[in-house]
Structures are given as C-alpha cells and as structure tokens.
Design an enzyme around this catalytic site. Structure first.
Site, PDB file in Angstrom:
ATOM      1  N   PRO A 149      63.104  33.177  50.363  1.00  0.00           N
ATOM      2  CA  PRO A 149      62.708  31.882  49.785  1.00  0.00           C
ATOM      3  C   PRO A 149      63.206  30.660  50.546  1.00  0.00           C
ATOM      4  O   PRO A 149      64.030  29.881  50.048  1.00  0.00           O
ATOM      5  CB  PRO A 149      63.305  31.948  48.377  1.00  0.00           C
ATOM      6  N   CYS A 150      62.668  30.446  51.737  1.00  0.00           N
ATOM      7  CA  CYS A 150      63.061  29.256  52.501  1.00  0.00           C
ATOM      8  C   CYS A 150      62.604  27.973  51.808  1.00  0.00           C
ATOM      9  O   CYS A 150      63.123  26.890  52.102  1.00  0.00           O
ATOM     10  CB  CYS A 150      62.513  29.334  53.922  1.00  0.00           C
TER      11      CYS A 150
END
Length: 286
Positions: free
Chosen positions: A252-253
C-alpha cells in the site's frame, strides 16, 4: 490489449458499477446527489445506494467527503501509524490486506540483478473497482499490479515489463484470476489467497516490507518509513522506493503521505491514490 478478464457474475457487476461511480464522483466539480449518481448508473436511487453502501461501507454522500482535498491532512491527524509500534501492538495485522495474504517472499538480490532472466511472468488485464488493472505473477505469487486509468494500457504494460526486461512474459489471465479475486475482495473463502512475490533491490524490499505494516485505513509519512527501516536520513531514497513499488494497492504505497498532509506523488496517478484512500477510510469507518 489482447484480452481482459472480468471479475465474474454479481461481484464483477458491482465492481464495474463502483468503478464508474468513483470515476464520476472524482471528476465532478461539486458533490453529486444520490439521484444524479443513480441516474448515471441506470439504477433507482435506492438500489444504487444499497449496492454502493454494501461495497464501500458508507453512503455515496459520505464517500464523497473522503475524496475532499483535505482528507489526507485529516488522516494524518486521526489515523497516523507509527511503524515501529504497529507490528508490536498487532495493529498491522488488523487490516484486510493481512488477512488475504497467507505468505509473501522476495527474490534474492542475485536473482534480481539478472533482470528477470530465467523467470516466467504471467499477465492479464482485469476490471477492478479502481479502473482497468494489469496484474502479473510468477508461480510464487503476484509480482506486479498497475492501473491504466492515467497512463493507458500500453504505458502500464511497458512500465511493468521494463522492471524485469529479461523475463519471459506469458499472457494467462485465468492462471492469475483466483489471486485477483482475493486481492479485490471476493467473498468466496476458497479464493482468499493472494500470495505476493516481491521482485526488487534489497533497499526497495525493506521499504515495501514497511508499507505492508500500515493497516488499512491508516497512513504514515515518508520520514516515518525511513525511521522504521533504520535510515532516518534516507527520506528521498524512501520516496523513490515507494514510487517504484510494482504491486500497487496490495503493497500500500498509497498510504504514504508528506508530513504536510499533501498526497505526494503516486506512480499510477493521484486520482487513483485518492480513490484508494477514500475506499479504505470508508471501510475502516464502517
């Protein structure tokens, strides 16, 4: 694009409805009424609200508030995650992401240096709630996931392929389909396995490991990630590694923000990042 595999039956129908609704909401200059959204979807207001709320967890009106420009700052104030304590407190295990992935592993540095030589990567196009998605995977798990909404299909394909230029690429969406169903929230328990196979340099892997500790619905900062991997001065390098994450949404950047509360950059387009954060915030509230 050679072939596209839809999420099947009722789930696929709902994903398409949500994708169109999110696109419409994100492109509007002012909040849209329930009636206007339902009409665009070709549904009655009651039916649209029921489907939307079931998938997102909140009403369309509430969801639009999460897409507001100040939402990122609110997240930092209300749902900031200190990565050094997240794992110890069990917080990182409470998100949906960590329930889906039974295992993940990374390629060795030596193999990564070969540019994918000797590796077979399967790929396929899939409809997702956040637009058309390109998914790639090896026998060990998903190694690439990109969105075509901003850069287009050809651009997304070239973007992922040039990360591992010497690999052999085989179009096989049906091989990836069970993992994709799990990744985008299929309810069938037998499909809830979407292992990850991280292909990157050692420093990148460390950053991506840190991202995996951020719970769904929470955010952190680039400097916090640098602290958590023991290199507090490497904020710029961390930002680069975040941007090079090949598995969007699942690693989850999009949960990494600037200290100021700004969204920062996002490799697959800021509208996609806003949609991802809004979706997760809504689910967390629900």
């Amino acid at each position: 694009m050679e072939q596209m595999t839809d999420i099947p039956t009722e789930t696929g129908y709902h994903f398409n409805v949500m994708r169109r609704a999110i696109d419409l909401i994100d492109g509007a200059e002012a909040p849209l009424s329930l009636e206007a959204l339902a009409a665009e979807m070709g549904m009655s207001p009651a039916h649209f609200q029921r489907i939307f709320s079931r998938w997102v967890g909140v009403s369309p009106k509430r969801y639009q508030q999460y897409l507001a420009l100040g939402h990122a700052k609110a997240l930092l104030n209300e749902r900031f995650t200190t990565l050094e304590t997240a794992h110890a407190t069990g917080l990182s295990g409470s998100g949906r992401l960590h329930d889906l992935f039974l295992r993940w592993e990374s390629m060795s540095p030596g193999d990564y240096a070969k540019g994918g030589a000797g590796l077979t990567i399967y790929w396929g196009w899939f409809e997702s709630p956040f637009g058309l998605a390109l998914v790639m995977g090896t026998d060990k798990g998903i190694c690439g996931l990109g969105f075509a909404a901003e850069m287009g299909e050809e651009g997304a394909m070239q973007d992922l392929v040039r990360r591992w230029p010497k690999a052999d690429y085989v179009e096989d969406p049906m091989r990836l389909r069970p993992w994709v169903l799990a990744a985008f929230g299929a309810e069938d328990a037998e499909l809830r396995q979407a292992p990850l196979y991280l292909i990157g340099a050692p420093f990148q892997i460390k950053v991506w490991e840190a991202l995996l500790q951020i719970p769904s619905g929470h955010v952190t900062t680039y400097s916090e990630i640098a602290e958590s991997i023991g290199n507090p001065r490497a904020v710029r390098a961390v930002g680069t590694a975040v941007g090079r994450n090949p598995v969007s949404w699942l690693i989850p950047c999009h949960r990494a923000l600037r200290k100021s509360g700004g969204l920062g950059g996002y490799h697959w387009g800021l509208p996609v990042k806003r949609a991802l954060l809004a979706y997760e915030s809504a689910r967390a509230e629900a």
